[in-house]
Design a protein around this motif. Structure first.
Motif, mmCIF file in Angstrom:
data_model
loop_
_atom_site.group_PDB
_atom_site.id
_atom_site.type_symbol
_atom_site.label_atom_id
_atom_site.label_comp_id
_atom_site.label_asym_id
_atom_site.label_seq_id
_atom_site.Cartn_x
_atom_site.Cartn_y
_atom_site.Cartn_z
ATOM 1 N N ALA A 93 20.009 -17.114 -7.230
ATOM 2 C CA ALA A 93 20.416 -17.538 -5.894
ATOM 3 C C ALA A 93 21.307 -16.466 -5.280
ATOM 4 C CB ALA A 93 21.174 -18.865 -5.956
ATOM 5 N N GLU A 137 24.073 -16.736 -2.996
ATOM 6 C CA GLU A 137 24.918 -17.750 -2.371
ATOM 7 C C GLU A 137 25.420 -17.388 -0.978
ATOM 8 O OE1 GLU A 137 25.228 -18.802 -6.799
ATOM 9 O OE2 GLU A 137 24.858 -17.036 -5.545
ATOM 10 N N PHE A 170 24.526 -20.501 1.562
ATOM 11 C CA PHE A 170 25.526 -21.413 2.123
ATOM 12 C C PHE A 170 26.278 -20.706 3.251
ATOM 13 C CE2 PHE A 170 25.299 -22.372 -2.503
ATOM 14 C CZ PHE A 170 24.701 -23.626 -2.413
ATOM 15 N N TRP A 228 30.072 -20.076 2.456
ATOM 16 C CA TRP A 228 30.390 -19.692 1.080
ATOM 17 C C TRP A 228 31.566 -18.717 1.056
ATOM 18 C CZ3 TRP A 228 30.003 -15.398 -2.330
ATOM 19 C CH2 TRP A 228 30.031 -15.727 -3.692
ATOM 20 N N PRO A 285 34.276 -20.562 -4.118
ATOM 21 C CA PRO A 285 33.152 -21.437 -3.763
ATOM 22 C C PRO A 285 33.475 -22.871 -4.153
ATOM 23 C CG PRO A 285 32.651 -20.186 -5.742
ATOM 24 C CD PRO A 285 33.941 -19.639 -5.207
ATOM 25 N N GLN A 321 28.804 -26.454 -3.964
ATOM 26 C CA GLN A 321 27.941 -25.275 -3.820
ATOM 27 C C GLN A 321 27.496 -24.747 -5.176
ATOM 28 O OE1 GLN A 321 30.640 -22.862 -1.546
ATOM 29 N NE2 GLN A 321 29.786 -23.495 0.420
ATOM 30 N N VAL A 322 28.415 -24.665 -6.118
ATOM 31 C CA VAL A 322 28.074 -24.159 -7.445
ATOM 32 C C VAL A 322 27.041 -25.055 -8.111
ATOM 33 C CG1 VAL A 322 28.982 -23.758 -9.759
ATOM 34 C CG2 VAL A 322 30.232 -22.904 -7.769
ATOM 35 N N ALA A 329 23.642 -24.654 -6.607
ATOM 36 C CA ALA A 329 23.002 -23.433 -7.099
ATOM 37 C C ALA A 329 22.450 -23.631 -8.501
ATOM 38 C CB ALA A 329 23.999 -22.271 -7.072
ATOM 39 N N ARG A 385 30.219 -15.201 -9.079
ATOM 40 C CA ARG A 385 29.959 -16.531 -8.528
ATOM 41 C C ARG A 385 31.059 -17.547 -8.850
ATOM 42 N NH1 ARG A 385 24.767 -14.484 -9.936
ATOM 43 N NH2 ARG A 385 23.245 -14.745 -8.243
ATOM 44 N N TRP A 399 31.500 -19.309 -11.505
ATOM 45 C CA TRP A 399 31.019 -20.514 -12.191
ATOM 46 C C TRP A 399 32.025 -20.991 -13.234
ATOM 47 C CZ3 TRP A 399 25.108 -19.694 -13.474
ATOM 48 C CH2 TRP A 399 24.388 -19.662 -12.268
#
Length: 678
Positions: free
Chosen positions: A164, A166, A170, A173, A178, A182-183, A186, A302, A304
């Protein structure tokens, strides 16, 4: 297939992908130094000091077919010269569209956000949710496979969703923070989709169907079973999975292959991207493994790790080892648990493609898609059973759990001074030679001194370094021909070849600053894919046909379509090779799909069949008798593109946001792709 800086066009200008594509797909791999620091000696230099060409390629002990002299076998005895007929090549294009030859038509089969499972809402770019995306077609589809259902006219289409982007997914974003929504959305967009495809009885067109029986979404939350010799190894154990045998999800799914028993193999490629804090790992072995695979220090791009500790290597260092495998999914059994196969090694898998040996063993060919990485194969211990009955399929689905993992070492036969980095052919008229498959491990036995078998499977790159494999120019798709058994490997590009401190040109990778890539043709000894010796030659040296440093199979270069950065490969029923590109090419901006005969008087005549929209990559071709499918990945990902100012409106037009999609191409009125219309 990581995006990277594009090769020079015929105009001398570059046509760059978006920085977001490069960052979010592969972590700017082309801007970083390659992780391979092994400095392996080119095997050709060693061979030339000990063996003559006659011993290598003649009738000596290795008994290899001399590829440079032998004609390529035709795929079909009834079509000994499989010329490409029935269409005029499309010209280069830079528009926001798919172009197909005159007399052909195309349509979107399914795209990002389209419903896959019953109850899925229509796609709404401004109101994306995890729950919706988990029931919709994922983002940035790559490999595509069609597995036929009994009765004809119906298939299960399996598509990979590689990554993705991001910032383009988004509108609000924030790279530093984030949102959890959103995470998690994804995460649901990654993985794979299984979709029922049906042929209309009225007009023969293909249609994707929302179906509750066959359709399936596989995401970063789907449980996977770990099988093979490294299953349960300490290096795969985490606090959430102390047994090391169950992994949540798959990601970075690039290319793949369809097995003879009707399952789909998917390659986990740029799995380093979402992880954080490799610098906080204290164990020296783990630190070296993370470095060799390019895992980042500091926070991830990202973030995460903010919402799941498994992506923080400082807390869960073994989680990194649970990705980077070949994944097997059985679309014909929708309730089956997908599998990660450790016997096939862990690296940045482009994909895996299977050939069946004369004795029934299966061989999977694989490429590690990064600069100066290697070509691999796996030979099973067990033998395939024929038939589609339950017992045979169950047996065959275990074949990839036990066998021998090999890595390739290539040797050339030309004097070193003739491989000058320009791409000009040596005096014998071919870049060619022979090579060997170096065993790395079989079951619990390691063939690499100083490494246990489990370490070989988890740190396969390090094992291949120590074995002395040949660093190649980004091996991507590696495909055995379904009839001749010859193996074709797409070496996409490597603009670091020949830089200070990096490997220079060799006969298998003959150009410095190789921006355009090449296609290698390999013949196993005795036409047996289980052999440990092979002959090889370069079939295409891609780029501007007007350059003396390019080669199109010996065909007249004034009559070919220019091609650059070969990536995905496929074959048609006539034995022709189809090539999808990633990075544009000389003479035009947009990527596309090309077809080229492998034998007969038109061997090497590359013809452009279609092009994809601006900023997009052409992926995952499926060549049917009367249709072609391609995956259009990341349309509109160009510099300065944002959701507020999209660089593409394909495929919906108007002011719509761009959406990756599968496109179906057919003749107007029907008829074979490479034959006359009805």
């Amino acid at each position: 297939m990581p995006s990277r800086r594009l090769p020079l066009l015929a105009t001398g200008h570059h046509y760059p992908h978006s920085p977001d594509t490069c960052g979010f797909k592969c972590g700017n791999a082309c801007a970083r130094d390659a992780p391979n620091k092994s400095g392996n000696t080119y095997f050709g230099d060693l061979l030339r000091t000990a063996l003559s060409r006659r011993a290598l390629l003649g009738t000596g002990a290795l008994a290899l077919t001399p590829l440079a002299q032998a004609p390529a076998a035709a795929a079909d005895p009834g079509a000994r010269q499989p010329a490409v007929r029935g269409f005029e090549p499309v010209p280069p294009d830079s528009g926001d569209r798919v172009t197909v030859p005159a007399g052909f038509t195309h349509e979107v089969l399914i795209g990002w956000g389209d419903p896959v499972l019953p109850g899925a809402p229509p796609f709404d770019f401004d109101r994306q949710t995890e729950a919706a995306q988990a029931r919709q077609f994922g983002v940035n589809n790559d490999y595509c496979a069609l597995v036929p259902l009994r009765g004809g006219g119906r298939w299960l289409m399996v598509s990979n969703h590689e990554y993705a982007t991001e910032p383009l997914m988004f509108p609000d974003w924030d790279p530093a923070a984030p949102t959890e929504a959103q995470v998690r959305t994804a995460w649901a967009a990654y993985g794979m989709s299984v979709v029922l495809v049906e042929r209309s009885p009225d007009d023969g067109r293909l249609r994707a169907a929302v179906d509750g029986r066959w359709n399936r979404r596989i995401t970063l939350s789907t449980p996977f079973e770990v099988r093979g010799p490294a299953a349960g190894a300490p290096l795969l154990r985490t606090s959430a999975d102390p047994d090391g045998r169950r992994v949540l999800g798959t990601m970075a799914n690039c290319s793949g292959g369809t097995t003879p028993w009707g399952t789909v193999l998917s390659g986990e490629e740029n799995v380093h991207m979402p992880f954080a804090h490799a610098d906080r790992v204290g164990d020296p072995l783990l630190r070296e493994g993370l470095r060799r695979y390019g895992f980042p220090e500091g926070p991830s791009l990202r973030r995460w790790e903010t919402y799941d500790a498994r992506f923080d290597l400082g807390r869960e260092p073994h989680e990194a080892h649970r990705f980077g495998w070949i994944v097997e999914v059985d679309p014909l059994e929708p309730d089956s648990v997908p599998v990660k196969h450790t016997a096939l090694g862990r690296f940045k898998h482009e994909g895996a493609n299977v050939s069946v040996a004369p004795d029934g063993r299966v061989v999977a060919y694989m490429g590690d898609d990064e600069r100066f990485e290697y070509v691999y194969k796996f030979v099973s211990d067990g033998r395939m059973r024929t038939g589609r009955d339950t017992a045979a399929r169950a047996h065959n689905k275990r074949l990839l759990e036990s066998g021998t993992l090999y890595v390739a070492r290539f040797g050339g036969d030309s004097p070193p001074e003739e491989i000058d980095g320009s791409g000009r052919l040596p005096s014998d008229g071919a870049f060619d030679g022979s090579g060997s498959w170096l065993p790395l491990a079989q079951g619990d036995r390691s063939f690499v001194p100083g490494m246990s078998a489990q370490e070989v499977y988890v740190f396969t790159r390090i094992a291949a370094d120590r074995a002395g494999a040949t660093p190649m120019d980004r091996p991507e798709d590696v495909q055995p021909h379904p009839v001749t058994g010859r193996v074709y490997a797409a070496l996409t590009n490597n603009d670091h070849r020949g830089r200070t401190g990096r490997p220079g040109p060799d006969e298998a990778n003959p150009r410095v600053q190789n921006r355009d890539g090449h296609v290698l043709e390999l013949c196993e000894r005795g036409d047996d894919p289980t052999a440990e010796r092979f002959g090889w030659r370069l079939f295409l040296v891609c780029g501007d046909p007007g350059s003396p440093g390019t080669y199109y199979g010996g065909f007249d270069k004034s009559r070919v379509s220019a091609i650059s950065s070969p990536d995905n490969l496929a074959f048609d029923a006539h034995g022709n090779l189809w090539i999808a590109t990633d990075a544009g090419g000389p003479g035009g901006r947009n990527d596309g799909l090309y077809v080229v005969p492998l034998s007969g008087p038109e061997r090497g005549r590359v013809r452009r069949f279609l092009t994809v929209p601006t900023g997009a990559e052409c992926c995952g071709p499926v060549i049917g008798p009367d249709f072609v499918l391609v995956s259009v990945q990341h349309p509109g990902e160009l510099p300065d593109a944002t959701p507020q100012r999209p660089a593409s409106h394909w495929p919906d037009g108007g002011t719509a946001q761009p959406r990756a999609a599968v496109v179906a191409v057919r003749r107007e009125g029907g008829g074979p792709i490479l034959g006359p219309p009805r």
